[in-house]
Design an enzyme around this catalytic site. Sequence first.
Site, PDB file in Angstrom:
ATOM      1  CB  SER A 223      37.171  40.690  44.316  1.00 22.02           C
ATOM      2  OG  SER A 223      36.574  40.835  45.496  1.00 22.02           O
ATOM      3  CG  HIS A 251      35.878  41.023  40.515  1.00 19.17           C
ATOM      4  ND1 HIS A 251      36.864  42.107  40.599  1.00 19.17           N
ATOM      5  CD2 HIS A 251      35.366  41.167  41.636  1.00 19.17           C
ATOM      6  CE1 HIS A 251      36.557  43.060  41.382  1.00 19.17           C
ATOM      7  NE2 HIS A 251      35.398  42.591  42.171  1.00 19.17           N
ATOM      8  CE  LYS A 283      33.903  44.559  40.429  1.00 13.86           C
ATOM      9  NZ  LYS A 283      32.717  45.193  40.297  1.00 13.86           N
TER      10      LYS A 283
END
Length: 440
Positions: A223, A251, A283
């Site tokens: 990230s 992610h 996310k």
Amino acid sequence: MGRGQAFGLSTTARLALVQRLARRREGQEAQAASDPRGFGAIQNVKDWGLVRDAMDALGIESPFFRQHEGIAGARSLIGEREVINFGSYDYIGLNGDPRLHQAAMEAMARYGISASASRLVSGERPVHGVLERKLAAHYGAEAALAFVSGHATNVTLIGHLMGPRDVIVHDAAIHNSCVEGARLSGARRVPFAHNDAAAAERELRAARRGAQRALLVVEGHYSMDGDVPDLAAFVRMARKHDAWLMVDDAHGLGVVGATGKGAFEAAGVDPAEVDIWMGTLSKTLCACGGYVAGRSELVDWLRHTAPGFVYSVGMPPPLAGSAAAALDILHAEPWRVAKLQANARLLRDLCRTRGFDTGESAGLGIVPVVLGSSVRAARVSAALLERGVNALPIVFPAVPEGSARLRFFLSAAHEEADIRTTVEALAAAVDSVPVADPGG
């Protein structure tokens, strides 16, 4: 950057700042000493106070805890003003999708807002099982388990799995939750140079000797830098050195791979070759919580014994329902992933054309723009917001001083015009902020 330019300040300005902070600190130290029940004597509290005072002294408004007055997707409302938003994890643009809202409402109507108890006792709901079966199928795993917090997932998993006679070898850029889990476990913790598979193998080979068990931990999409690991190499070294391989793909899901399946799709690796898959629901899946996918013996053991699961309330049914719906949409609409990746590549490449340092970003969902000093990054972020673009600074100690950056989270909901407008605004914002304070 020389010593006199630390934090983007000239030597004179830096000395003046130190003097001002020293005077403030003297008064605060005296106040802390006179209040035995206060918390001001704790070193971390002192450190945070120093950062806060430095921001005040430099006239830097905090970029954190800004209120968003609506759905924060590709655009958001901050201070009742619409801005192009790069501060949210809505990678494939589902946060405002009515299908997710409908799934959440149906689960809420049937099961209530809260599970009202630990799932071990009376908090289990059918919607939890639906989500976990979908997650397990996604990773080709035997089972999966959903936790109420993504951060707590790593803390409780690693802290519960490993022990003082074990070793944990991990990327130096691994998420805080993994580091905290390693500390909790009491295992020896050995970091290796970021995304360096050769360094990882050297460390694992040396650390494996004398350790009862070994855990190798990497992320599927980092990230801070927006890069990806050579997952096939990590699979090989884990097998060679008799270690468990864990991938934090928080992610990666919905971002990495041609259809967003994650790190294993991009690397052409059978997901069963990874012993532990971890991810988050906050996310791409637009909910909240974390999950673990892997062998049924691991998942069943965690379900009955992991402290962060057993002693925590179950995931709210509306979030479980909406996350399951989001996973279905990810599979059914791969165009969203293609658009996300196209947006990220465009932003990265336009920034590079302008001479900005985007590091090793793979152009998938995260693009950093490295600016150097923490002060400069904070000031450029503020100047960018004035121009209608929200991108948060990442500053020391989250990254080493000298590599502070703005971090852009892309979304499939961004349009090409948003990207081009943003790069123009970024160039203007950078030009408006001097590289270093020339005075005192």
